[in-house]
Scaffold this motif. Structure first.
Motif, PDB file in Angstrom:
ATOM      1  N   VAL A   1       0.861  -1.184   0.000  1.00 38.16           N
ATOM      2  CA  VAL A   1       0.000   0.000   0.000  1.00 38.16           C
ATOM      3  C   VAL A   1       0.898   1.234   0.000  1.00 38.16           C
ATOM      4  CG1 VAL A   1      -1.879  -1.172   1.206  1.00 38.16           C
ATOM      5  CG2 VAL A   1      -0.178   0.066   2.517  1.00 38.16           C
TER       6      VAL A   1
ATOM      7  N   GLY B   1      -1.406   5.962   2.757  1.00 37.46           N
ATOM      8  CA  GLY B   1      -2.666   5.254   2.912  1.00 37.46           C
ATOM      9  C   GLY B   1      -3.720   5.586   1.876  1.00 37.46           C
TER      10      GLY B   1
ATOM     11  N   PHE C   1      -5.961  -6.064  -0.047  1.00 36.54           N
ATOM     12  CA  PHE C   1      -5.976  -5.611   1.339  1.00 36.54           C
ATOM     13  C   PHE C   1      -7.375  -5.127   1.720  1.00 36.54           C
ATOM     14  CE2 PHE C   1      -4.923  -2.425   4.708  1.00 36.54           C
ATOM     15  CZ  PHE C   1      -4.512  -3.356   5.655  1.00 36.54           C
ATOM     16  N   GLU C   2      -8.021  -4.405   0.816  1.00 31.30           N
ATOM     17  CA  GLU C   2      -9.392  -3.954   1.068  1.00 31.30           C
ATOM     18  C   GLU C   2     -10.311  -5.157   1.275  1.00 31.30           C
ATOM     19  OE1 GLU C   2     -10.659  -0.898   1.484  1.00 31.30           O
ATOM     20  OE2 GLU C   2      -8.686  -0.009   1.260  1.00 31.30           O
TER      21      GLU C   2
ATOM     22  N   THR D   1      -3.474  -0.727  12.398  1.00 34.09           N
ATOM     23  CA  THR D   1      -3.466  -2.156  12.047  1.00 34.09           C
ATOM     24  C   THR D   1      -3.782  -3.056  13.237  1.00 34.09           C
ATOM     25  OG1 THR D   1      -1.075  -2.260  12.375  1.00 34.09           O
ATOM     26  CG2 THR D   1      -1.875  -1.896  10.122  1.00 34.09           C
TER      27      THR D   1
ATOM     28  N   ARG E   1      -4.490   1.867  -1.893  1.00 33.62           N
ATOM     29  CA  ARG E   1      -4.496   0.565  -1.243  1.00 33.62           C
ATOM     30  C   ARG E   1      -4.600  -0.545  -2.272  1.00 33.62           C
ATOM     31  NH1 ARG E   1      -8.556   1.165   3.848  1.00 33.62           N
ATOM     32  NH2 ARG E   1      -7.079   2.106   5.277  1.00 33.62           N
ATOM     33  N   SER E   2      -4.237  -1.691  -1.829  1.00 32.43           N
ATOM     34  CA  SER E   2      -4.368  -2.879  -2.649  1.00 32.43           C
ATOM     35  C   SER E   2      -5.803  -3.383  -2.573  1.00 32.43           C
ATOM     36  CB  SER E   2      -3.381  -3.918  -2.106  1.00 32.43           C
ATOM     37  OG  SER E   2      -3.866  -5.206  -2.242  1.00 32.43           O
TER      38      SER E   2
ATOM     39  N   ARG F   1     -12.752   2.950   7.229  1.00 34.98           N
ATOM     40  CA  ARG F   1     -11.303   3.118   7.083  1.00 34.98           C
ATOM     41  C   ARG F   1     -10.581   2.531   8.299  1.00 34.98           C
ATOM     42  NH1 ARG F   1      -7.664   7.310   4.685  1.00 34.98           N
ATOM     43  NH2 ARG F   1      -5.930   7.441   6.138  1.00 34.98           N
TER      44      ARG F   1
END
Length: 135
Positions: free
Chosen positions: A81, A85, A92-93, A108, A88-89, A104
Motif C-alpha cells: 500500500v 494510505g 488488502f481492502e 493495524t 491501497r491494494s 477506514r
C-alpha cells in the motif's frame, strides 16, 4: 511450451492407460480442485509493517488456522500500500471487509484477533471472504 490436452486425448488416456495411472491422475486433479475451491478459516494474530522503496509500505498479516486443522500452518498474507494510505491494494481492502472492517482502518491493531476466510492462498481480492463461507 506445454501442449494443450484435448478431450479426445483425455478419453484415450482413460481408456488405454493402466487403471492405477488413471486413478492417480484423477486423485491429483480432485485434490487440485479441492484446494482451489476450499475456503479456510483464519485468525489474525499479528500485523507487521515494513517500509519499501518508492513510498510504499508492505503490510504482512500473520494468521493461524481458526478451524483447528492441524494440517494447516501459520499463513502470512503480504500487501503493498502507499505510505500515506491513499492507494491501497484491492486484496488488502478485501481482507479488511472479510474481517468485518467496513470503514477506514487507521490502526493495524484493529485487524488483530479478527477472523476471515480465504481460498487459493488469498491470491486475488475474490479469494478473501467472511468466516460464514467456512461454516
Amino acid at each position: 511450451m506445454r501442449s494443450e490436452i484435448t478431450m479426445s486425448d483425455a478419453l484415450t488416456f482413460c481408456v488405454t492407460a493402466p487403471t492405477r495411472q488413471v486413478e492417480r491422475v484423477a486423485e491429483a486433479a480432485q485434490q487440485r480442485l479441492k484446494q482451489s475451491a476450499e475456503w479456510k478459516a483464519w485468525r489474525v494474530f499479528a500485523v507487521d509493517i515494513k517500509e519499501e522503496s518508492d513510498e510504499l509500505v508492505r503490510i504482512n498479516v500473520f494468521a493461524d488456522p481458526a478451524d483447528g486443522r492441524s494440517t494447516q500452518k501459520i499463513q502470512v498474507f503480504s500487501f503493498l500500500v502507499s505510505a500515506d494510505g491513499k492507494r491501497r491494494s484491492p486484496r488488502f481492502e478485501a481482507l479488511l471487509v472479510a474481517c468485518g472492517i467496513l470503514e477506514r482502518c487507521d490502526d493495524t491493531r484493529e485487524i488483530e484477533g479478527r477472523y476471515f476466510a480465504d481460498r487459493n492462498g488469498g491470491r486475488t481480492a475474490d479469494d478473501f471472504g467472511s468466516l460464514k463461507l467456512v461454516l
